[in-house]
Design a protein around this motif. Structure first.
Motif: not given
Length: 804
Positions: A29, A31, A387, A390, A424-426, A469-470
């Motif tokens: 996924w 962003s 990463s 978010i 990637m944003h957690m 994770w997201r």
């Protein structure tokens, strides 16, 4: 239809590898596309992956919200490295220069100075300063309360003006959010301060407690008054703070079983590189200097050169609140900015702020430029993965992308440069509907959570694995229970598998057509598909649980030992890959995870105790019962491969000796079988339990399972003891009622009404006249007759019990 400015720009997929290079079909996924995109590393031939992760800003202890980011990142990193076999180069930064650090370092320095002065000046001076600080805090943060409110009146006026907030609503009665959580935090701060000030006037508070309750209003007040006067050339004012909290952060993430980065970068070690980076961006035509010596990024010029600004969240590009937050609390609005959205690459340092030399004058880096310079230095002109949390997407990561692409810009290219291929944003960790954050003060630090025993490193990781994770995760009682149940289920499985492994008598070749083998193969396939699907760990956790359920319900006689152990080894490799087993690697051939084994030197003694106990229980419960000869034979069992004199084994050796002695003492017992069974229970429930070992008795005369006492076992035992205590209490109350009832029956029905309340009775003792000589009415007579008959029954029952 949304305007072009509010849509993400096209994403450039990395070049596909040649046909001879086989990559796993992983989708991430991303962003940058807000969709799952096939993952292809830049260096696909060597399966090399470059990854830059935004690290902590080190001015305070890390909390569980930070753990959410770093543990989730660690999980994905492990999957990439250990499951998909990518060669991951992982770089993380430490932000040790930024507005928050400058303010916090300055505040702590000024607070220490204030306390030193206060010790000399006395309580009156302290009280006056704190009152002024309270007034300033109220004026800024709780404007509905008059700033000159006295500490004694503060609680009443806060409740009067902010009662909807205190009830969990907005001021106009709507649903509360982060803004209301922040107001609640300010209310808590001023109430604690006012309580301390009232206590100070009564001399009923310790100095430490007073300082603790007042510091949150004193820190901003002292900084407003004296922040610009400190000697900011003494960088130790700031580095004392950052070094302390960097060390504490690394302790925390290691305690959570996160692997150290391959490289750690610090802003303070990159001063010249950052200056050079800003200089090149300016020379490329995408930055400009203002008269105070600051340098700003020119968004209009950047976009005019066929580049894209705000790749991640273009819909937020005009959000003034987010922009201001990204610029920092110490940044003053500049009238020389070409656009309101332009952001600082280099900030001229004001009095009270640390500085470094540059072509534009002494200053310090803007927040966003730090990551660009450090990531580019370590990983080059293009990165596979970037990463972070978010909340960093805009403006931090969008600005970082823009200035990095401005730095690496090649004007001869027809298409914009893409510095990062996968972002990637957690997701957030939330509590009571608000994200856990320092600014809201609604957090539990990692040290507190682990130190109090609220969480274990494994328990935290399991909850994050269950949540993905997201996506955002809300810590609820149900989620915590789900995590505990999953861990307990896997625990029990591994304990059984180790027991089988320790006691196996033979191995058999697995046949591919056997049902359990098919189940295992399906589990492997399902895990592979789940991990390829953007690291879908909730699905992986479900597959593991279903495999264990399949085993638990299977006909064990139809399973070979090797089949069972093969499933156990595979499952162990998966939990190791997910970081649930300390430092164990994915290819470790040990079955299970830490915390389920028993001390090695204790094993011979525990095995012997369990064997003696199993034998005695079987014989005591058999139709023939126990005999002295059988008792003696069982107690003569000796441990194999024992280590007499070993300190670790000594407590278990003592229990074995005690068991053998007590068995001998029972030889002449008239109730031998009963006494032996009670002894067996005591060994299980007291002697071994107190050593952290439990013997789990199993049906069909199977040997007891030797296992460590776990949190779940303790909880189950406590629950059972509570039930037994409740039964005992209920029984006592029933007995008490029976005694009271029996005591009531002592009084004869013939005498019960012969009191001063009446003056005449018939031959059965029933009243005919009241004390005044008036005849008893018919209705009252009926009632007295009913009471008399009830007492007659009670008395007759009492007499019968007394006679027997």
């Amino acid at each position: 239809m949304a305007s072009q400015a509010r849509r993400q720009p096209p994403w450039q997929a990395p070049p596909q590898p040649s046909h001879d290079i086989q990559l796993p079909p992983v989708k991430i996924w991303n962003s940058l596309t807000r969709s799952k995109t096939p993952f292809v590393p830049i260096d696909s031939k060597n399966r090399r992956v470059t990854w830059y992760a935004c690290g902590p800003t080190v001015y305070d202890d890390a909390h569980l919200g930070h753990a959410r980011n770093y543990v989730s990142t660690d999980i994905i990193r492990r999957i990439m490295k250990d499951y998909f076999k990518f060669d991951v180069q992982f770089v993380m930064n430490i932000t040790d220069v930024d507005d928050k650090i400058i303010v916090r370092g300055r505040q702590q320095h000024l607070l220490e100075e204030f306390r030193d002065v206060s010790r000399r000046r006395g309580a009156d001076s302290v009280h006056d300063t704190c009152l002024a600080a309270l007034k300033a805090y109220l004026s800024k943060n709780l404007p509905l309360v008059p700033s000159d409110t006295t500490p004694e009146e503060l609680s009443r006026l806060v409740e009067q003006h902010y009662s909807p907030i205190l009830e969990g609503k907005t001021l106009d009665g709507g649903l509360a959010g982060d803004q209301e959580a922040k107001i609640k935090m300010h209310i808590k701060t001023v109430l604690a301060a006012s309580e301390a000030l009232v206590s100070l006037t009564k001399s009923s508070i310790s100095a430490d407690q007073f300082n603790h309750q007042l510091q949150d209003i004193l820190l901003p007040y002292l900084d407003t008054l004296y922040g610009s006067t400190i000697n900011a050339s003494d960088h130790s004012i700031f580095t004392r703070l950052t070094k302390k909290f960097e060390d504490r952060f690394m302790e925390d993430v290691r305690a959570l079983n996160c692997i150290d980065p391959d490289a750690v970068t610090r802003v303070t070690e990159y001063g010249q590189q950052i200056v050079d980076f800003v200089d090149k961006v300016e020379k490329n035509g995408f930055a400009y200097k203002t008269s105070d010596g600051s340098v700003y990024f020119d968004i209009e010029a950047f976009e005019a050169a066929n580049n894209n600004y705000a790749r991640l969240e273009p819909w937020n590009r005009n959000d003034r609140e987010l922009q201001a937050d990204g610029e920092g609390a110490l940044t003053k609005k500049s009238t020389e900015k070409r656009s309101e959205a332009d952001f600082a690459l280099w900030k001229s340092s004001k009095p009270g702020e640390p500085s470094w030399p540059s072509p534009w004058g002494d200053g310090r880096p803007g927040w966003h430029i730090e990551c660009s310079a450090m990531a580019s230095d370590k990983l080059g002109s293009q990165i596979d993965i970037h990463s972070g949390g978010i909340d960093l997407a805009f403006p931090h990561h969008d600005n970082e992308l823009a200035q990095s692409e401005a730095y690496w810009c090649d004007r001869s290219r027809h298409s914009p440069r893409q510095w990062v291929n996968y972002f990637m944003h957690m997701g957030h960790l939330s509590i009571h509907g608000s994200k856990m954050s320092k600014s809201l003060k609604n957090f539990t630090t990692i040290k507190e959570a682990l130190g109090r025993g609220d969480w274990t490193p494994r328990g935290i990781r399991i909850v994050f694995l269950l949540g993905g994770w997201r996506e955002g995760i809300e810590i609820t009682e149900d989620l915590v229970k789900e995590g505990s149940a999953w861990e307990d289920k896997v625990n029990n499985f591994f304990i059984k598998m180790n027991d089988i492994s320790d006691n196996q008598e033979s191995t058999t070749t697995v046949k591919a057509e056997q049902p359990v083998w098919k189940t295992l193969q399906k589990a492997k396939d399902d895990v592979f598909l789940a991990l390829c699907d953007s690291f879908n760990t909730p699905s992986v956790m479900r597959v593991i649980s279903e495999l264990i359920s399949e085993y638990n319900s299977a006909d064990k006689n139809a399973l070979t030992i090797e089949q069972t152990l093969q499933a156990a080894r595979w499952l162990t490799s998966i939990v190791n890959t997910l970081g649930l087993n300390g430092s164990a690697t994915a290819d470790d051939d040990t079955i299970g995870w830490s915390g389920i084994g028993i001390p090695g030197d204790a094993k011979p003694y525990l095995t012997t105790i369990s064997r003696i106990r199993d034998t005695l229980r079987q014989q005591a419960r058999s139709p023939e019962g126990l005999t002295s000869e059988k008792l003696k034979s069982a107690s003569n069992t000796s441990p194999n491969n024992s280590s007499p004199g070993n300190a670790e084994a000594a407590p278990y050796q003592a229990v074995l000796s005690k068991l053998q002695h007590q068995i001998s003492a029972l030889a002449d017992s008239e109730k031998l079988s009963k006494d032996v069974l009670q002894l067996c229970d005591r060994i299980r429930d007291v002697e071994l339990w107190n050593l952290g070992i439990y013997l789990e008795d199993r049906p069909d005369d199977q040997p007891a399972l030797i296992r460590p006492v776990t949190k779940e076992l303790r909880a189950a035992k406590a629950e059972q003891e509570a039930r037994e205590q409740q039964k005992k209490k209920a029984k006592g109350e029933r007995e008490k009622e029976a005694v009271a009832k029996a005591d009531k029956g002592k009084l004869s029905h013939l005498d019960m009404f012969r009191t001063a309340e009446y003056s005449a009775w018939d031959e059965e003792g029933l009243p005919l006249k009241d004390a005044a000589g008036e005849e008893i009415t018919k209705s009252k007579g009926k009632k007295l007759r009913k009471d008399w008959e009830r007492q007659k029954k009670l008395h007759e029952a009492w007499r019968k019990a007394d006679e027997s």
